[in-house]
Design an enzyme around this catalytic site. Structure first.
Site: not given
Length: 236
Positions: A9, A11, A59, A154, A159
């Site tokens: 994942d 960001e 986030h 997040h 995640d």
């Protein structure tokens, strides 16, 4: 050799790689033959640009926090060495792959598919299994009874861990969503065999039988409209 998968994942500073948004966090969880290992990869990155207000609300990562972090180019080889040869598992894979391809290009490296030719998109998988339903990570955690109560914002590593659990649930089969049961070996089957002739039957004494009847009376009183206790139905 054990099947190696990397659940990944990211960001980012915003939603549009082509407009100059950058990766600011990468989180990876390793699975070997569907088992978690303790070998994860996690880096915060200095994007050398501002973070969109909308992205920051998702986030919670600020430009000030990232000011002393490495650039993606500084960790690109380490990242590639970690993921190379593994099957990647990503939710909405097109989004993360576009950003990572851009970062790798800026670092003078090949696209992600050159290092990881197989990518599983769990969003596409979830949409096929649950058409017409919400298939975001939080919705899938709820659907598969995965605890995500600690996910207030997040975060790439958190995640990725939740996504790994969702992926294992998605690929288990409808009859077993929470745990995966393996067929017992011959030794386990032999240990479970019991000679019924050697079983000792312990019958209830008068006090225990009376206590049992009181419990059934209480069940009858509560479940009167449904016909009373199942025990008495079967016994009668």
């Amino acid at each position: 050799m054990a099947a190696r998968q990397i659940v990944l994942d990211t960001e980012t500073t915003g939603l549009h790689a082509k407009l100059g948004d950058r990766v600011i966090e990468v989180g990876c969880i390793e699975l070997l033959s569907r088992n978690f290992t303790d070998r994860h990869f996690h880096r915060y990155l200095n994007p050398e640009r501002e973070i969109d207000e909308g992205a920051a609300k998702v986030h919670g990562i600020t430009a000030e926090f990232l000011a002393d972090k490495p650039r993606f180019a500084d960790i690109a080889k380490e990242f590639v060495d970690y993921v190379s040869g593994a099957e990647l598992v990503i939710h909405n894979a097109a989004f993360d792959v576009e950003f990572l391809d851009q970062e790798l290009a800026l670092a003078g490296m090949k696209k992600l598919s050159a290092y990881c030719p197989s990518i599983v998109d769990t969003l596409a998988m979830a949409r096929e299994l649950h058409p017409g339903k919400r298939n975001g990570l939080d919705a899938l955690c709820e659907r598969y009874a995965i605890n995500n109560s600690h996910r207030t914002l997040h975060g790439a590593l958190l995640d990725a861990r939740l996504l790994a659990e969702v992926y294992l649930a998605l690929t288990r089969g409808q009859e077993s969503l929470v745990m995966e049961l393996e067929a017992p070996g011959e030794a386990a089957v032999a240990a479970a065999r019991v000679d019924a002739k050697k079983l000792t039957i312990l019958r209830a004494n008068e006090d225990e039988a009376a206590a049992h009847e009181r419990i059934l009376d209480a069940i009858d009183a509560v479940a009167k409209e449904k016909g009373g206790s199942l025990w008495r139905k079967l016994a009668g």
